[in-house]
Scaffold this motif. Structure first.
Motif, PDB file in Angstrom:
ATOM      1  N   ASP A 142      76.581  70.788  26.218  1.00  0.00           N
ATOM      2  CA  ASP A 142      77.692  71.387  26.941  1.00  0.00           C
ATOM      3  C   ASP A 142      77.305  71.955  28.305  1.00  0.00           C
ATOM      4  O   ASP A 142      78.153  72.514  29.000  1.00  0.00           O
ATOM      5  N   ARG A 143      76.028  71.878  28.686  1.00  0.00           N
ATOM      6  CA  ARG A 143      75.561  72.369  29.983  1.00  0.00           C
ATOM      7  C   ARG A 143      75.894  73.842  30.189  1.00  0.00           C
ATOM      8  O   ARG A 143      76.219  74.278  31.297  1.00  0.00           O
ATOM      9  N   LEU A 144      75.804  74.615  29.139  1.00  0.00           N
ATOM     10  CA  LEU A 144      76.041  76.053  29.223  1.00  0.00           C
ATOM     11  C   LEU A 144      74.743  76.843  29.239  1.00  0.00           C
ATOM     12  O   LEU A 144      74.729  78.025  28.922  1.00  0.00           O
ATOM     13  N   GLY A 145      73.664  76.198  29.603  1.00  0.00           N
ATOM     14  CA  GLY A 145      72.397  76.886  29.690  1.00  0.00           C
ATOM     15  C   GLY A 145      71.545  76.684  28.453  1.00  0.00           C
ATOM     16  O   GLY A 145      71.958  76.031  27.480  1.00  0.00           O
ATOM     17  N   PRO A 146      70.345  77.251  28.456  1.00  0.00           N
ATOM     18  CA  PRO A 146      69.435  77.091  27.319  1.00  0.00           C
ATOM     19  C   PRO A 146      70.016  77.680  26.043  1.00  0.00           C
ATOM     20  O   PRO A 146      70.826  78.612  26.074  1.00  0.00           O
ATOM     21  N   LEU A 147      69.600  77.121  24.937  1.00  0.00           N
ATOM     22  CA  LEU A 147      70.039  77.601  23.632  1.00  0.00           C
ATOM     23  C   LEU A 147      69.107  78.717  23.182  1.00  0.00           C
ATOM     24  O   LEU A 147      67.904  78.500  23.007  1.00  0.00           O
ATOM     25  N   ARG A 148      69.635  79.897  23.010  1.00  0.00           N
ATOM     26  CA  ARG A 148      68.832  81.040  22.575  1.00  0.00           C
ATOM     27  C   ARG A 148      69.071  81.256  21.089  1.00  0.00           C
ATOM     28  O   ARG A 148      69.978  81.990  20.690  1.00  0.00           O
ATOM     29  N   ALA A 149      68.252  80.606  20.291  1.00  0.00           N
ATOM     30  CA  ALA A 149      68.419  80.651  18.834  1.00  0.00           C
ATOM     31  C   ALA A 149      67.478  81.686  18.245  1.00  0.00           C
ATOM     32  O   ALA A 149      66.267  81.602  18.425  1.00  0.00           O
ATOM     33  N   GLU A 150      68.052  82.649  17.540  1.00  0.00           N
ATOM     34  CA  GLU A 150      67.244  83.711  16.965  1.00  0.00           C
ATOM     35  C   GLU A 150      66.729  83.364  15.569  1.00  0.00           C
ATOM     36  O   GLU A 150      65.888  84.074  15.034  1.00  0.00           O
ATOM     37  N   HIS A 151      67.231  82.288  14.979  1.00  0.00           N
ATOM     38  CA  HIS A 151      66.801  81.891  13.647  1.00  0.00           C
ATOM     39  C   HIS A 151      66.495  80.396  13.636  1.00  0.00           C
ATOM     40  O   HIS A 151      66.844  79.659  14.565  1.00  0.00           O
ATOM     41  N   SER A 152      65.869  79.960  12.581  1.00  0.00           N
ATOM     42  CA  SER A 152      65.604  78.541  12.367  1.00  0.00           C
ATOM     43  C   SER A 152      66.052  78.166  10.963  1.00  0.00           C
ATOM     44  O   SER A 152      66.192  79.018  10.085  1.00  0.00           O
ATOM     45  N   ALA A 153      66.302  76.892  10.762  1.00  0.00           N
ATOM     46  CA  ALA A 153      66.730  76.392   9.459  1.00  0.00           C
ATOM     47  C   ALA A 153      65.996  75.093   9.169  1.00  0.00           C
ATOM     48  O   ALA A 153      65.603  74.369  10.086  1.00  0.00           O
ATOM     49  N   SER A 154      65.827  74.808   7.905  1.00  0.00           N
ATOM     50  CA  SER A 154      65.182  73.567   7.495  1.00  0.00           C
ATOM     51  C   SER A 154      66.185  72.423   7.562  1.00  0.00           C
ATOM     52  O   SER A 154      67.319  72.546   7.098  1.00  0.00           O
ATOM     53  N   LEU A 155      65.769  71.313   8.161  1.00  0.00           N
ATOM     54  CA  LEU A 155      66.677  70.194   8.358  1.00  0.00           C
ATOM     55  C   LEU A 155      67.024  69.514   7.039  1.00  0.00           C
ATOM     56  O   LEU A 155      68.153  69.065   6.833  1.00  0.00           O
ATOM     57  N   HIS A 156      66.068  69.424   6.133  1.00  0.00           N
ATOM     58  CA  HIS A 156      66.287  68.736   4.858  1.00  0.00           C
ATOM     59  C   HIS A 156      66.035  69.708   3.717  1.00  0.00           C
ATOM     60  O   HIS A 156      64.893  69.967   3.353  1.00  0.00           O
ATOM     61  N   ASN A 157      67.097  70.261   3.182  1.00  0.00           N
ATOM     62  CA  ASN A 157      67.007  71.158   2.035  1.00  0.00           C
ATOM     63  C   ASN A 157      67.435  70.433   0.775  1.00  0.00           C
ATOM     64  O   ASN A 157      68.214  69.475   0.809  1.00  0.00           O
ATOM     65  N   ARG A 158      66.938  70.895  -0.340  1.00  0.00           N
ATOM     66  CA  ARG A 158      67.393  70.383  -1.618  1.00  0.00           C
ATOM     67  C   ARG A 158      68.663  71.115  -2.034  1.00  0.00           C
ATOM     68  O   ARG A 158      68.852  72.288  -1.710  1.00  0.00           O
ATOM     69  N   PRO A 159      69.573  70.456  -2.746  1.00  0.00           N
ATOM     70  CA  PRO A 159      70.776  71.157  -3.228  1.00  0.00           C
ATOM     71  C   PRO A 159      70.409  72.318  -4.148  1.00  0.00           C
ATOM     72  O   PRO A 159      69.346  72.333  -4.780  1.00  0.00           O
ATOM     73  N   LEU A 160      71.300  73.300  -4.219  1.00  0.00           N
ATOM     74  CA  LEU A 160      71.077  74.450  -5.075  1.00  0.00           C
ATOM     75  C   LEU A 160      71.096  74.040  -6.548  1.00  0.00           C
ATOM     76  O   LEU A 160      71.696  73.032  -6.931  1.00  0.00           O
TER      77      LEU A 160
END
Length: 476
Positions: A142-160
């Protein structure tokens, strides 16, 4: 200064100098070489990487092509590129991507969040993603500047664990009258939206994104036309809808690997918010494009097709993705997921449609016949069902739904007789009531795309639709 002190000073100076040299040195990286490029798949030798690892294929004049290991045969690795392979040459160097820790502050535009050698690669997540449009790797579009992400998530999780999920006990207000009243959804339910092209599924998705009572909305636009991405965001989703949404857009011109990553990324963002107690609405358009991306990869590495050109891995991947949605644990949030499924040629027995229908908690079918008549939303209530409805509604609401569907179905089955004048009034009291109520039912089923109807108003309108009568309702 004593001799001992002088020796210590010299040793410290030497160690400091060695440390500086080590930090400036370029370590040797294990690498392989490219041996073959055929269609969508590349072959490399000399690297014992596991499936799911990321690597770079270096171009002769600088730059690199990012790829992922999707299979192997003896000492050969099968790589799927994430972008165009133009410029690659035989024997090109293939190097694994080093693990990179997530920065605590800002991430520059174009930064790739990854953890190589591990299928649980990390991707940006958190409240800073709200109102942003990202690609399948977390880079802003979206060209709204850098993404300031305060957390991270795992791309491939197993279902609960299914025994740890909370049951679906609360109805979800989606702002669409016919869905609220007749195909009631529950918070944490997974539903399929089955439709051909051009029958209004994107507009219906936009209505649900704007009007649904959810804390967070995650939209995955996977494999659709690039023109529709901006149109969906500006015209359908709107500014208010985007403010509480995260949009992951991976158009049709991207590689199949990126389309798969986009679907996994959208799900990972929804999981991140759910695990923090938020109620999330996940809209993925479309699940069929995800299946087609997996088909392209599987066929490219030699997997045999079994059902209308789809290899077995396609039917194994879809449940793994869908099962990640749903309710969380006792103190967690929920992911209410709506997946669009493209019925090719309006064929509801398409293998993807048939497979997805079996793993979802219900389905809404859009009718081309209704769409051609200007009937919006073009929902075929006879073919649509919510499998959690009976546990969400009280007895009067369930009876009203049963009465509506019975009269509507009786009217549809007799429409040809009525049209040609072959039906005599009074011969069937139920059909007489259906004919008398037809205009009210038709008006109930239609709604303007800019109109929001709450759950309470939908139920009240359904209850008031039929005045009390002492006419027995019998099934045909």
């Amino acid at each position: 200064m004593s001799d001992a002190a002088a020796r210590d000073a010299r040793w410290r100076s030497m160690l400091r100098e060695c440390g500086e040299r080590v930090t400036q040195a370029r370590p040797l990286l294990a690498s392989g070489r490219l041996t073959r490029v055929a269609g969508l798949v590349m072959e490399a030798v000399g690297l014992p990487l596991p499936v799911g690892s990321s690597c770079s294929v270096l171009l002769p004049h600088g730059g690199a092509v990012e790829a992922e290991v999707v299979g192997f045969s003896e000492h050969k690795l099968y790589l799927m590129p994430a972008q165009d392979v133009h410029g690659l040459s035989p024997g090109a160097r293939v190097v694994p991507l080093e693990s990179a820790p997530l920065p605590a502050g800002s991430a520059p535009s174009g930064h790739r969040w990854r953890q190589s050698g591990d299928r649980n690669r990390l991707v940006p997540a958190g409240d800073s993603l709200l109102g942003r449009v990202l690609d399948g790797t977390g880079c802003p579009l979206d060209r709204l500047g850098p993404l300031r992400a305060e957390h991270s998530a795992s791309l491939h999780n197993r279902p609960l664990n299914p025994l740890e999920r909370m049951p679906i006990t609360h109805a979800l207000d989606v702002g669409v009258r016919v869905i609220n009243a007749l195909i009631t959804l529950g918070r944490g339910q997974r539903l399929g939206l089955f439709a051909g092209s051009g029958v209004g599924k994107s507009v219906l998705l936009g209505m649900m994104a704007r009007y649904t009572s959810a804390d967070i909305i995650v939209v995955g636009l996977i494999g659709e036309r690039g023109r529709e991405v901006k149109e969906f965001i500006e015209s359908i989703l709107g500014r208010d809808g985007l403010a509480r949404s995260v949009v992951v857009a991976v158009p049709a011109d991207t590689s199949p690997l990126m389309r798969l990553k986009g679907a996994a990324y959208a799900t990972a963002i929804a999981e991140h918010f759910r695990d923090r107690g938020r109620h999330v609405l996940l809209l993925m358009d479309s699940l069929t494009r995800v299946a087609m991306a997996q088909r392209e990869i599987a066929l490219a590495i030699g997997e045999p097709p079994v059902t209308k050109g789809y290899p077995p891995s396609v039917f194994a991947k879809l449940p793994q993705l869908v099962e990640r949605a749903g309710n969380g644990g006792e103190h967690g949030g929920s992911i209410t997921a709506l997946y669009t499924v493209l019925a090719e040629g309006d064929d509801q027995q398409d293998p993807i449609a048939d497979s997805v229908r079996a793993v979802l908690d219900g389905h809404i079918v859009l009718s081309r016949t209704l769409a051609d008549q200007g009937h919006y939303p073009a929902i075929d209530i006879e073919a649509s069902i919510s499998r959690t409805q009976t546990s969400l509604l009280d007895a009067p609401h369930l009876e009203a739904v049963r009465r509506f569907k019975l009269l509507y179905t009786r009217l549809q089955r007799s429409r040809d007789l009525i049209r040609v004048g072959a039906y005599a009034a009074g011969s069937d009291p139920v059909l007489d009531e259906a004919i008398e109520a037809a205009p009210r039912m038709e008006a109930f089923l239609q709604q303007d795309m800019r109109e929001r109807v709450s759950y309470e108003d939908s139920v009240a309108r359904l209850a008031a639709l039929f005045p009390p009568k002492n006419v027995p309702i019998t099934r045909p």
